[in-house]
Write a protein that holds these residues in place. Structure first.
Motif, PDB file in Angstrom:
ATOM      1  N   ARG A 251      39.591  43.678  42.064  1.00  0.00           N
ATOM      2  CA  ARG A 251      39.415  43.984  43.596  1.00  0.00           C
ATOM      3  C   ARG A 251      40.150  42.971  44.572  1.00  0.00           C
ATOM      4  O   ARG A 251      40.523  43.130  45.867  1.00  0.00           O
ATOM      5  CB  ARG A 251      38.379  44.498  44.167  1.00  0.00           C
ATOM      6  CG  ARG A 251      37.465  45.980  42.764  1.00  0.00           C
ATOM      7  CD  ARG A 251      36.522  46.470  43.608  1.00  0.00           C
ATOM      8  NE  ARG A 251      35.955  45.541  42.836  1.00  0.00           N
ATOM      9  CZ  ARG A 251      34.010  45.860  42.794  1.00  0.00           C
ATOM     10  NH1 ARG A 251      33.507  46.774  43.351  1.00  0.00           N
ATOM     11  NH2 ARG A 251      33.270  44.605  41.877  1.00  0.00           N
ATOM     12  N   ASN A 252      38.591  41.617  44.176  1.00  0.00           N
ATOM     13  CA  ASN A 252      40.004  40.243  44.810  1.00  0.00           C
ATOM     14  C   ASN A 252      40.325  38.850  44.347  1.00  0.00           C
ATOM     15  O   ASN A 252      40.562  38.569  44.466  1.00  0.00           O
ATOM     16  CB  ASN A 252      38.202  40.062  45.424  1.00  0.00           C
ATOM     17  CG  ASN A 252      36.949  39.806  44.751  1.00  0.00           C
ATOM     18  OD1 ASN A 252      37.147  39.641  42.776  1.00  0.00           O
ATOM     19  ND2 ASN A 252      36.210  40.084  44.830  1.00  0.00           N
ATOM     20  N   ARG A 253      40.574  39.452  42.442  1.00  0.00           N
ATOM     21  CA  ARG A 253      41.179  39.159  41.989  1.00  0.00           C
ATOM     22  C   ARG A 253      40.106  37.683  41.312  1.00  0.00           C
ATOM     23  O   ARG A 253      40.540  36.147  41.094  1.00  0.00           O
ATOM     24  CB  ARG A 253      42.740  38.787  42.259  1.00  0.00           C
ATOM     25  CG  ARG A 253      43.431  39.464  42.268  1.00  0.00           C
ATOM     26  CD  ARG A 253      44.675  39.184  42.835  1.00  0.00           C
ATOM     27  NE  ARG A 253      45.112  39.226  44.763  1.00  0.00           N
ATOM     28  CZ  ARG A 253      45.872  39.358  44.912  1.00  0.00           C
ATOM     29  NH1 ARG A 253      46.901  38.331  44.823  1.00  0.00           N
ATOM     30  NH2 ARG A 253      45.555  38.909  46.983  1.00  0.00           N
ATOM     31  N   VAL A 254      39.223  37.705  41.268  1.00  0.00           N
ATOM     32  CA  VAL A 254      38.058  36.667  41.042  1.00  0.00           C
ATOM     33  C   VAL A 254      37.861  36.520  39.400  1.00  0.00           C
ATOM     34  O   VAL A 254      37.702  37.556  39.164  1.00  0.00           O
ATOM     35  CB  VAL A 254      36.859  36.772  41.659  1.00  0.00           C
ATOM     36  CG1 VAL A 254      35.394  36.045  41.493  1.00  0.00           C
ATOM     37  CG2 VAL A 254      37.147  36.777  43.503  1.00  0.00           C
ATOM     38  N   LEU A 255      38.234  35.339  39.358  1.00  0.00           N
ATOM     39  CA  LEU A 255      37.146  35.089  37.710  1.00  0.00           C
ATOM     40  C   LEU A 255      36.220  34.824  37.323  1.00  0.00           C
ATOM     41  O   LEU A 255      35.037  33.664  38.515  1.00  0.00           O
ATOM     42  CB  LEU A 255      38.032  33.969  37.133  1.00  0.00           C
ATOM     43  CG  LEU A 255      37.444  32.979  35.711  1.00  0.00           C
ATOM     44  CD1 LEU A 255      38.450  34.044  35.188  1.00  0.00           C
ATOM     45  CD2 LEU A 255      38.193  31.445  36.205  1.00  0.00           C
TER      46      LEU A 255
END
Length: 342
Positions: A251-255
């Motif tokens: 959704r937010n391309r967070v690792l």
């Protein structure tokens, strides 16, 4: 009924597939394993004959019988290696081949077929990739399939009917290097959303309904990516050529997490069941990690080294905590994973 091959109307399939007999031996190099919803098992294998690869497909009514040749229900030889395959129904499978072919095979459970003849026929077959098809994924409703290839191309297929196999979307090039893995999103996506990864170091999220269908969700140009799998409805788990596993919120391309699993051995395949993530790499080990908290570093809760060559295929038995593995040692092994008590 003498042989199912008489049902064919596709030129050239008699050469590519041998329908007259079930192969005498199961090839050593087992590439993938799948379990159907009713508990039957599909094996794909490859074999190097001189300077080229051939392949075969094997079907077992009881998973515990694999890979015993005398207990196989049916098999089929192919004149190219078979890299991946998935069930479309209890009697229909889709496979990807070294020669760039994508084929739908039908399994006939008609008792009138002679035992020595293959029970498989080819329902449809297309050669639309220019290189080996490395990965096949199927939507939850079994209406669409997606394939990724060494030609850097991704194709989305309509597999909803008995008509000829047709590609709905072609993304060329989808990546800058080999497309190593594709994974359909299963939760309420209608076969429109999938993830892909490549040796170019990028993982992409695709939505075929969009004018610009792809967005980068993870990228590391210093390494290649080998495997991708959905973890729940929003996260994906990605395995790299350096043996690292990371979890990304799409959704937010967070690792969310990053851990070394098989360093420096490349991760070959990742399969997910609830909070359990099973991994095989370019070694003899089957590993299972607990990812109950995606934002925390996952821990290895199971490790098994009974295989004597590279492990290539992994699949979870539907509705259970049992994992099936296969490898280049012609072994098919069962692993029961005990639940983690928190």
């Amino acid at each position: 009924m003498e042989s199912p091959r008489k049902n064919l109307n596709i030129i050239g399939l008699e050469r590519r597939f041998d329908f007259n007999k079930v192969p005498p031996n199961i090839d050593k190099h087992l590439e993938f394993v799948e379990i159907s919803s009713d508990g039957e098992l599909l094996l794909g294998s490859s074999n190097l004959n001189g300077c080229y690869w051939t392949g075969s497909i094997w079907y077992f009514l009881e998973p515990g019988n694999a890979p015993q040749r005398e207990k196989v229900y049916s098999g089929l030889n192919c004149d190219s290696g078979i890299c991946d395959g998935k069930f479309l129904s209890e009697n229909k499978v889709i496979i990807g081949e070294d020669l760039g072919m994508v084929s739908i095979l039908h399994l006939h459970k008609d008792q009138t077929i002679k035992e020595e003849h293959s029970r498989f026929t080819v329902e449809s077959s297309r050669s639309e990739h220019d290189h080996a098809v490395l990965s096949v994924s199927v939507s939850q409703d079994k209406q669409k399939a997606v394939t990724g290839s060494m030609d850097k191309c991704i194709k989305v297929w309509d597999v909803s009917s008995d008509k000829d196999l047709m590609s709905e979307h072609t993304y060329r090039p989808a990546h800058k290097d080999h497309v190593t893995n594709v994974a359909m999103k299963h939760e309420s996506s209608g076969g429109n959303i999938f993830a892909s990864c490549s040796l170019d170091g990028a993982a992409l999220l695709w939505d075929t309904r969009m004018t610009k269908p792809a967005q980068v969700i993870y990228e590391d140009i210093a390494i290649g990516l080998k495997s991708v799998a959905w973890y729940g409805d929003t996260d994906v788990v990605i395995g790299s050529t350096m043996g690292e596993l990371c979890c990304i919120d799409t959704r937010n391309r967070v690792l969310l997490s990053h851990t070394s699993v098989s360093s420096p051995r490349p991760i070959h395949r990742v399969v997910v069941h609830k909070n359990l993530v099973a991994v095989c790499a370019d070694d003899t080990c089957v590993r299972v990690l607990d990812m109950k908290e995606p934002s925390a570093a996952p821990s290895i809760i199971y490790s098994d080294v009974k295989h004597q060559d590279y492990v290539r295929g992994l699949t979870w038995v539907p509705g259970t905590d049992t994992l099936i593995s296969c490898g280049w040692d012609r072994q098919v092994l069962s692993h029961h994973i005990e639940p983690v008590i928190s």
